[in-house]
Write a protein that holds these residues in place. Structure first.
Motif, short mmCIF file in Angstrom:
data_model
loop_
_atom_site.label_atom_id
_atom_site.label_comp_id
_atom_site.label_asym_id
_atom_site.label_seq_id
_atom_site.Cartn_x
_atom_site.Cartn_y
_atom_site.Cartn_z
N MET A 1 0.82 -1.20 0.00
CA MET A 1 0.00 0.00 0.00
C MET A 1 0.86 1.26 0.00
O MET A 1 0.66 2.18 0.76
N THR A 2 1.89 1.21 -0.78
CA THR A 2 2.79 2.35 -0.81
C THR A 2 2.70 3.04 -2.16
O THR A 2 2.55 2.39 -3.18
N CYS A 3 2.79 4.33 -2.14
CA CYS A 3 2.82 5.14 -3.35
C CYS A 3 2.25 4.43 -4.56
O CYS A 3 2.96 4.05 -5.48
N THR A 4 1.00 4.24 -4.54
CA THR A 4 0.36 3.46 -5.58
C THR A 4 -0.47 4.32 -6.50
O THR A 4 -1.40 4.95 -6.04
N PRO A 5 -0.13 4.35 -7.76
CA PRO A 5 -1.01 5.06 -8.65
C PRO A 5 -2.19 4.16 -8.96
O PRO A 5 -2.00 2.98 -9.23
N ALA A 6 -3.32 4.67 -8.91
CA ALA A 6 -4.49 3.87 -9.23
C ALA A 6 -5.19 4.53 -10.38
O ALA A 6 -5.21 5.74 -10.48
N GLY B 1 -2.20 9.87 2.63
CA GLY B 1 -1.12 9.43 3.51
C GLY B 1 -1.69 8.32 4.38
O GLY B 1 -2.45 8.58 5.30
N ASN B 2 -1.34 7.10 4.06
CA ASN B 2 -1.97 5.96 4.75
C ASN B 2 -1.19 5.52 5.99
O ASN B 2 -0.06 5.92 6.20
N GLU C 1 -5.21 12.07 5.30
CA GLU C 1 -4.55 10.87 5.82
C GLU C 1 -5.63 9.82 6.03
O GLU C 1 -6.78 10.13 6.36
N THR C 2 -5.25 8.58 5.79
CA THR C 2 -6.21 7.47 5.88
C THR C 2 -5.64 6.37 6.76
O THR C 2 -4.44 6.33 7.05
N SER C 3 -6.52 5.49 7.16
CA SER C 3 -6.06 4.25 7.78
C SER C 3 -6.89 3.12 7.21
O SER C 3 -8.11 3.09 7.36
#
Ligand SMILES: Nc1nc2c(ncn2[C@@H]2O[C@H](COP(=O)(O)OP(=O)(O)OP(=O)(O)O)[C@@H](O)[C@H]2O)c(=O)[nH]1
Length: 186
Positions: free
Chosen positions: A1-6, A105-106, A134-136
């Protein structure tokens, strides 16, 4: 779940988007998701890059036709944050000109391991003119909001009348987002 372009692609008049959020508790990847926006159902089609971003092997074709991109970094991982600029540059070059971008920012729940301050995310987002929260994926904080904001933006674009004011996704996110509590004392 890092720097992921979706990425995202449109289909049959439905808004659809690719996204990364993936998670222990709020795994939203690889599924369709229906979000209700002002009484209308918006179907989001979600793709995750599934780790390919770590090898820089996400091809342009993957997100070239996307309507929306969720860019995630991990607040406990500096290199994931540093990679965001490169992704934004690449997106600017290869994605649709009007693609909706949201910066996330997860892992906001793991404050003890935080290395990226919220302000740093805010500053980067402001620099590129994109909404930020920011998310969790563990607690679900702001996860639904990220999708809802994108769905609202796409729906407004699709149905907007000439004189109607445009939807301001950044203002919407700022007004709705939850902030992680700053300090926890045990
Ligand atoms: N505490 C916490 N852990 C998280 C959160 N999001 C992901 N994780 C954990 O971080 C690890 C990596 O999560 P993944 O979703 O597999 O990360 P990823 O980078 O998307 O992995 P790929 O799909 O291979 O790209 C797992 O152990 C998850 O449980 C979060 O918001 N909070």
């Amino acid at each position: 779940m890092t720097c992921t372009p979706a990425a995202a692609a449109a289909g049959d008049g439905e808004a659809s988007l690719h996204s990364p959020p993936c998670s222990p508790s709020y795994d939203l990847t690889g599924k369709n998701k229906v979000v209700t926006v002002d009484g209308a159902r918006v179907k989001l089609q979600i793709w995750d890059t599934a780790g390919q971003e770590r090898f820089r092997s996400v091809t342009h074709a993957y997100y070239r036709d996307a309507q929306a991109l969720l860019l995630l970094y991990d607040i406990t991982n500096k290199s994931s944050f540093d990679n965001i600029r490169a992704w934004l540059t690449e997106i600017h070059e290869y994605a649709q000109r009007d693609v909706v971008i949201v910066l996330l920012g997860n892992k906001a729940d793991v404050s003890s391991e935080r290395v990226i301050r919220s302000e740093d995310g805010e500053t980067l987002a402001r620099e590129y003119g994109v909404p930020f929260m920011e998310t969790s994926a563990k607690t679900g904080m702001n996860v639904e909001l990220a999708f809802l904001a994108i769905a609202k933006e796409l729906k407004h674009r699709a149905g907007r009348q000439a004189n109607e004011p445009s939807f301001q996704i950044r203002d919407y996110v700022e007004s709705q987002k939850k902030r992680p509590s700053c300090c926890s004392f045990v």
